[in-house]
Scaffold this active site. Sequence first.
Site, PDB file in Angstrom:
ATOM      1  N   HIS A  25      16.070  52.467 -48.748  1.00  0.00           N
ATOM      2  CA  HIS A  25      17.080  52.543 -47.689  1.00  0.00           C
ATOM      3  C   HIS A  25      17.072  51.280 -46.831  1.00  0.00           C
ATOM      4  O   HIS A  25      18.120  50.658 -46.600  1.00  0.00           O
ATOM      5  CB  HIS A  25      16.812  53.771 -46.819  1.00  0.00           C
ATOM      6  N   GLU A  26      15.893  50.918 -46.362  1.00  0.00           N
ATOM      7  CA  GLU A  26      15.808  49.743 -45.493  1.00  0.00           C
ATOM      8  C   GLU A  26      16.077  48.454 -46.253  1.00  0.00           C
ATOM      9  O   GLU A  26      16.595  47.489 -45.694  1.00  0.00           O
ATOM     10  CB  GLU A  26      14.426  49.691 -44.823  1.00  0.00           C
ATOM     11  N   HIS A  29      19.719  47.639 -46.030  1.00  0.00           N
ATOM     12  CA  HIS A  29      20.059  46.919 -44.795  1.00  0.00           C
ATOM     13  C   HIS A  29      19.613  45.460 -44.883  1.00  0.00           C
ATOM     14  O   HIS A  29      20.358  44.538 -44.522  1.00  0.00           O
ATOM     15  CB  HIS A  29      19.366  47.577 -43.600  1.00  0.00           C
TER      16      HIS A  29
END
Length: 377
Positions: A25-26, A29
């Site tokens: 997920h990170e 980003h």
Amino acid sequence: MIENPGFLFTLLAFVGVIGPLVFVHEMGHYLAGRWFGVKAEAFSIGFGREIAGFTDRRGTRWKFGWLPLGGYVRFAGDMSPASQPSAEWLSLPPEQRARTFQSKPVWQRAIIVAAGPAINFLLAILILGGFAYAYGVSRTPPVVGIVEPGSAAATAGLLPGDRLTALGGRGVDTFDDIAGFARLRPGERIEIVIDRGGASQTLAVTIGERRERDRFGNDYRIGRLGIGPAAPVREPIGLIEAPLIGVERTGEIVGMMVDTIGQIVTGRRSVDELGGPLRIAQVSGQQLSLGLPEFIGLIALISINLGFINLLPVPTLDGGHLLFYAIEAVRRRPVDPQVLEWAFRGGVAALLALMLLVTINDLGAFGLWRSLAGLIG
């Protein structure tokens, strides 16, 4: 009944699920930020005090926190929870300010924020598509082969040979669609559209309710119509079709999540069924003990959950940021900083309240409250 895994096994399984998913997920980003020239100051798996880490040549600190329940990427200039320009940000030299998150146009900020949930969905699509390629897909036609005596289907008047075309206003393509729809709606009264001998008929049915216990002793309340297929059909699929099946399965799971939330909001399903980290840890250990395919399937499911929850329009979540970016794009100016500050405070309060609720539910599922009541009594 299978004995539940031990504490250490369950803990390792939980970290094996949450750690990679938070990283993925990170990383979404982080990669989107790098694409648009934003400097990442820190990339953390877990919260709290750093227990291990290193700094790369770009100046990003990669680290592990002691509490493995999440993670974050802190971009340069991210000096407030709402990622809004501040006096401190304005005081930065122009060349440094150009590499900050706040300096980017709203569409780039939106992509950076949306990339986290998007990569969670992508991971789930790859896993589910891989399963479909390896094991084939069920394409059993929605034709009734068996009707259990005394079941909801029998009471409604369903007969062997009936082809179901719609359930509760939704189209039906396979027999799995029937089972999935009924499973989430115990006790609900719906209309079924059937094709019987070439003529369309509409029947009213109250979906039956049954309690089931899995191999680990966990109890579930599910809905059942009480019908079986005429002849199960499972077909192999090609490598090109597999990702499309992954997209389809992911969409179905998201639809089930939306249905479940709607049922909780309208009171048709108890909030006691909401689970948190403790229940995820329990299920992680159980699925890993059953085998690697079951464990990988759980990873896909949790990845969809993580992507879906983060897209909810709640301040502090990715969806909250995207909501304010949409408002900014329409108004052609940022939302007032004071409004953002109060919105994000409210979002933090709401998330803390939700965490408290699911933790209470988890402890109740483990029997803690019954044990305390017994001691008091």
